[in-house]
Design a protein around this motif. Structure first.
Motif, PDB file in Angstrom:
ATOM      1  N   GLN A   1     -44.735 -39.415  14.321  1.00 61.99           N
ATOM      2  CA  GLN A   1     -45.327 -38.680  13.205  1.00 61.99           C
ATOM      3  C   GLN A   1     -46.549 -37.907  13.653  1.00 61.99           C
ATOM      4  O   GLN A   1     -46.978 -38.032  14.791  1.00 61.99           O
ATOM      5  N   GLY A   2     -47.089 -37.124  12.725  1.00 65.36           N
ATOM      6  CA  GLY A   2     -48.306 -36.374  13.009  1.00 65.36           C
ATOM      7  C   GLY A   2     -48.140 -35.357  14.122  1.00 65.36           C
ATOM      8  O   GLY A   2     -49.033 -35.154  14.932  1.00 65.36           O
ATOM      9  N   GLY A   3     -46.966 -34.713  14.175  1.00 64.16           N
ATOM     10  CA  GLY A   3     -46.742 -33.686  15.186  1.00 64.16           C
ATOM     11  C   GLY A   3     -46.362 -34.219  16.550  1.00 64.16           C
ATOM     12  O   GLY A   3     -46.443 -33.507  17.541  1.00 64.16           O
ATOM     13  N   SER A   4     -45.934 -35.452  16.620  1.00 63.20           N
ATOM     14  CA  SER A   4     -45.479 -36.008  17.905  1.00 63.20           C
ATOM     15  C   SER A   4     -44.309 -35.188  18.430  1.00 63.20           C
ATOM     16  O   SER A   4     -43.544 -34.614  17.661  1.00 63.20           O
ATOM     17  N   ARG A   5     -44.175 -35.141  19.755  1.00 59.05           N
ATOM     18  CA  ARG A   5     -43.157 -34.295  20.382  1.00 59.05           C
ATOM     19  C   ARG A   5     -42.409 -35.044  21.477  1.00 59.05           C
ATOM     20  O   ARG A   5     -43.011 -35.820  22.210  1.00 59.05           O
TER      21      ARG A   5
END
Length: 169
Positions: free
Chosen positions: A35-39
């Motif tokens: 989450q939170g823009g994890s890639r």
């Protein structure tokens, strides 16, 4: 339970003829959340799930802008979800620019499920595959007509969904 917030997993490989999950391998009732823009980016697996594999009863979530991109494998470039009621939940997340021989984006098979909310259109964008684009569903279950209607209503074009009926042994 693993929770990754604002994290990047990049340039990883799962090697070997039957390797799975180039970026993440969630197995045997594991629980993984990005989450939170994890890639997950530029990861590769020889056989299954270039970006991630979720199998044998595992549960994974891609939330809040998380992205799987530029991943590849022979079977599914983005995320493979299969076996033992495994589940992938996507909310406001994307699978982009992934490639594979069979399916570029997400493949669900053998009693697995995928739920995409505010993600479907971006989840299947710019994927490449020789056989199936975006989302590939392999099942021996009977509710195919209902599932087709639901997914086709949510997708920008019904051509992006490939259905294959597997015969139970």
């Amino acid at each position: 339970r693993a929770m990754l917030v604002g994290t990047t997993i990049a340039d990883c490989q799962a090697l070997g003829d039957y390797s799975a999950g180039g970026g993440i391998n969630a197995y045997s009732h594991a629980n993984v959340t990005l989450q939170g823009g994890s890639r997950i980016e530029r990861c590769r697996a020889v056989k299954w799930g270039g970006g991630m594999v979720v199998y044998d009863g595992a549960y994974a979530e891609l939330l809040e802008g998380s992205i799987v991109s530029e991943c590849s494998s022979r079977t599914t470039g983005g995320v493979d979800v299969y076996l033992g009621h495994s589940h992938l939940r996507m909310v406001q997340s994307s699978i982009l620019n992934c490639s594979a021989h069979r399916c570029g984006g997400v493949a669900a098979m053998d009693h697995a499920s995928v739920l995409a909310i505010n993600s479907v259109r971006s989840a299947i964008a710019r994927t490449q595959a020789q056989k199936h684009l975006g989302l590939h569903v392999l099942t021996s279950a009977s509710p195919l007509p209902l599932l087709r209607r639901l997914l086709r209503a949510a997708l920008p074009t019904p051509m992006l969904v490939q259905w294959e009926l597997g015969l139970a042994n």
